[in-house]
Design a protein around this motif. Structure first.
Motif, PDB file in Angstrom:
ATOM      1  N   UNK A 444       7.895  -2.368  -4.535  1.00  0.00           N
ATOM      2  CA  UNK A 444       7.255  -4.465  -4.785  1.00  0.00           C
ATOM      3  C   UNK A 444       6.548  -4.214  -3.061  1.00  0.00           C
ATOM      4  N   UNK A 445       8.132  -4.170  -2.234  1.00  0.00           N
ATOM      5  CA  UNK A 445       7.673  -4.661  -0.864  1.00  0.00           C
ATOM      6  C   UNK A 445       5.997  -3.722  -0.645  1.00  0.00           C
ATOM      7  N   UNK A 446       6.283  -2.716  -0.494  1.00  0.00           N
ATOM      8  CA  UNK A 446       5.336  -1.673  -0.015  1.00  0.00           C
ATOM      9  C   UNK A 446       4.024  -1.803  -0.776  1.00  0.00           C
ATOM     10  N   UNK A 447       3.902  -1.967  -2.196  1.00  0.00           N
ATOM     11  CA  UNK A 447       2.731  -2.798  -2.831  1.00  0.00           C
ATOM     12  C   UNK A 447       2.101  -3.795  -2.330  1.00  0.00           C
ATOM     13  N   UNK A 452      -1.929  -6.683  -0.472  1.00  0.00           N
ATOM     14  CA  UNK A 452      -2.113  -8.138   0.965  1.00  0.00           C
ATOM     15  C   UNK A 452      -3.650  -7.182   2.582  1.00  0.00           C
ATOM     16  N   UNK A 453      -3.147  -6.412   2.919  1.00  0.00           N
ATOM     17  CA  UNK A 453      -3.396  -5.650   3.802  1.00  0.00           C
ATOM     18  C   UNK A 453      -4.791  -5.301   3.228  1.00  0.00           C
ATOM     19  N   UNK A 457      -9.249  -6.551   4.782  1.00  0.00           N
ATOM     20  CA  UNK A 457      -9.852  -5.560   5.277  1.00  0.00           C
ATOM     21  C   UNK A 457     -10.844  -5.852   4.516  1.00  0.00           C
ATOM     22  N   UNK A 458     -11.255  -6.158   3.582  1.00  0.00           N
ATOM     23  CA  UNK A 458     -12.469  -6.919   2.033  1.00  0.00           C
ATOM     24  C   UNK A 458     -12.856  -7.495   2.299  1.00  0.00           C
ATOM     25  N   UNK A 459     -11.989  -8.574   2.783  1.00  0.00           N
ATOM     26  CA  UNK A 459     -12.523 -10.334   3.215  1.00  0.00           C
ATOM     27  C   UNK A 459     -13.299  -9.406   4.088  1.00  0.00           C
ATOM     28  N   UNK A 474      -6.792 -14.578  10.764  1.00  0.00           N
ATOM     29  CA  UNK A 474      -7.052 -14.458  11.767  1.00  0.00           C
ATOM     30  C   UNK A 474      -6.230 -13.346  12.653  1.00  0.00           C
ATOM     31  N   UNK A 475      -4.885 -13.726  11.591  1.00  0.00           N
ATOM     32  CA  UNK A 475      -3.768 -13.177  12.515  1.00  0.00           C
ATOM     33  C   UNK A 475      -3.352 -12.008  12.107  1.00  0.00           C
ATOM     34  N   UNK A 476      -2.407 -10.931  12.538  1.00  0.00           N
ATOM     35  CA  UNK A 476      -2.738  -9.418  11.559  1.00  0.00           C
ATOM     36  C   UNK A 476      -1.442  -9.636  10.828  1.00  0.00           C
TER      37      UNK A 476
END
Length: 491
Positions: A444-447, A452-453, A457-459, A474-476
């Motif tokens: 679940x965590x990696x997924x 979210x990542x 990226x798509x946004x 804007x924050x990584x």
């Protein structure tokens, strides 16, 4: 002729396959195009002669009654042939009431002129070489002019795509131009009003070829340098769905779109897919229709069987190999192979065909895209631009946007190439994470991190392409430790 689009095509020619490498797949002029556009014979003796030029002026005088005068300085080196201006001045019009021998002479010179200007011009374009007139010593000799014209065009493309800087291209550019207009929308001119053809009763051999459909077209009047860039970008974005793969008609209805088509265009259809050496004097190039079976409406194997085009043959030309003149002996093996190919098809019975299969062609395209370079336009942005927050000033200083503000880049090709690469990379990452989730005890965590990542990226991608998103953060994301555990809980 549109020089800009031909130059853009030359950039995509690959000598090792004798095909243009496009996003749509491999494409090339074949013997089918030679028949349909030029109506030249495929069967016959390969055009391979002794090109020794000793006493060529005396031989020319024997054939046509005169020859260009020698230079005043005996040491001056002159080309072995006649300038086109000299031919026009001395053989422009056959005299009225000429006898049969005079008519044959003018016919021979006219054919020499047309062969030198249309089928086998060099990049200089000012001289009719002596060897083409020598081939017309016996007007009725059954040379395979179709294979010779295609061989010469292939060699000119081989040399032009390797040439650095500016330089011309020879070969039958009529064949290449009409082939390009028929198959590709890039650089295709507007067809103007069709001119009536003067039909000759009881003489079907004087009917027009397929090329007559492009007899009256609009001319490209824009700046060739600007249009070259546009055509390069358009070819980068051209997909297989946008190609007219069978412009002459489907397999069993080829030529049906032209009611008065010359019968010469269709009578040698069984030789169109012949894999054979194409011979033209000192040139030998290989015909590889099995790489472009989609152009015939047939099944495309994947990968196509490899045929070495032989770098040794590409090094043979009349400039670098002046000592070789007896080409029938030098190319004896290729001449024999060509004759065997003709005999095999002449003696063959019914040949079963496998029609095109879209699923198989998609498999071929996937293999092809992974095996070669199909994009010449650089992506608009750096590959890692979506990994970090995007500030307006940072994007505005990119080379792509700076060029756009100055009017140097108005095409979407570079942006499309960037977006394509990102979508493909994201899809591959999705597959990796999905497979990994089935093996991890706590996926679940990696997924959640990956989803979210990817969302971020798509946004950022949408924002980069001019679609601002208020939800864009804007924050990584927090970094992960080795082994996949987070330094802090991401949510």
């Amino acid at each position: 002729m549109n020089a800009a689009v031909l130059t853009a095509l030359v950039d995509r020619w690959r000598p090792e396959t004798h095909t243009f490498h496009l996003r749509a797949g491999e494409m090339t002029p074949t013997l089918q195009d030679v028949s349909m556009i030029l109506g030249l014979p495929i069967q016959g003796e390969p055009l391979c002669m002794n090109t020794a030029s000793d006493r060529w002026r005396a031989q020319m005088d024997d054939l046509i009654g005169m020859a260009p005068p020698p230079p005043a300085d005996p040491k001056e080196r002159t080309p072995v042939g006649a300038p086109f201006a000299w031919i026009r001045a001395n053989f422009g019009t056959c005299p009225q009431g000429a006898n049969e021998d005079t008519i044959k002479t003018y016919t021979r010179v006219y054919l020499w002129y047309m062969i030198s200007r249309t089928l086998s011009p060099d990049s200089g374009g000012k001289l009719a070489h002596w060897c083409w007139l020598k081939a017309l010593t016996v007007l009725e000799h059954p040379w395979s002019w179709g294979t010779a014209a295609l061989s010469y065009l292939y060699r000119q493309l081989d040399e032009a795509c390797r040439r650095a800087g500016s330089g011309g291209i020879g070969g039958c550019l009529l064949l290449l131009s009409v082939w390009s207009w028929d198959h590709l929308l890039v650089g295709r001119p507007r067809i103007l009003n069709e001119r009536p053809w003067p039909h000759y009763r009881n003489n079907p051999d004087r009917e027009p070829t397929w090329a007559y459909l492009c007899d009256n077209v609009s001319e490209m009047t824009s700046d060739p340098k600007i249009m070259y860039r546009h055509y390069t970008e358009e070819l980068d974005t051209l997909t297989a769905e946008q190609v007219d793969w069978e412009p002459y008609g489907t397999y069993y209805h080829i030529g049906a779109g032209m009611a008065d088509l010359n019968p010469k265009c269709l009578e040698e259809a069984r030789f169109w897919r012949m894999r054979c050496p194409l011979i033209c004097m000192w040139l030998v190039e290989y015909h590889q229709p099995h790489r472009v079976m989609r152009q015939f409406g047939l099944y495309q194997e994947c990968p196509p069987q490899w045929q070495d085009t032989d770098h040794t043959l590409h090094r043979l030309d009349r400039q670098r190999q002046r000592k070789i003149t007896n080409w029938p002996v030098h190319h004896r093996g290729h001449v024999t192979a060509f004759q065997h190919c003709l005999e095999a098809i002449q003696n063959a019975g019914h040949v079963d065909i496998v029609p095109r299969d879209l699923a198989a062609f998609n498999d071929y395209l996937q293999w092809f895209h992974q095996s070669t370079r199909i994009e010449l336009v650089n992506p608009a942005y750096d590959e890692d631009i979506l990994d970090d927050p995007i500030e307006f000033d940072e994007v505005a200083q990119s080379q792509h946007d700076m060029y756009a503000r100055k009017g140097r880049s108005t095409s979407i090709a570079s942006e499309l190439n960037f977006v394509r690469s990102k979508i493909q990379k994201t899809a591959e990452e999705c597959e990796v994470i999905w497979d990994q989730s089935h093996r991890d005890e706590k996926p679940i965590g990696p997924l959640r991190y990956f989803i979210k990542n990817t969302t971020r990226k798509m946004r950022r991608l949408a924002n980069l392409l001019g679609c601002p998103d208020a939800k864009l953060r804007l924050h990584p994301l927090p970094k992960r430790r080795r082994g996949g555990r987070f330094l802090t809980t991401p949510f």
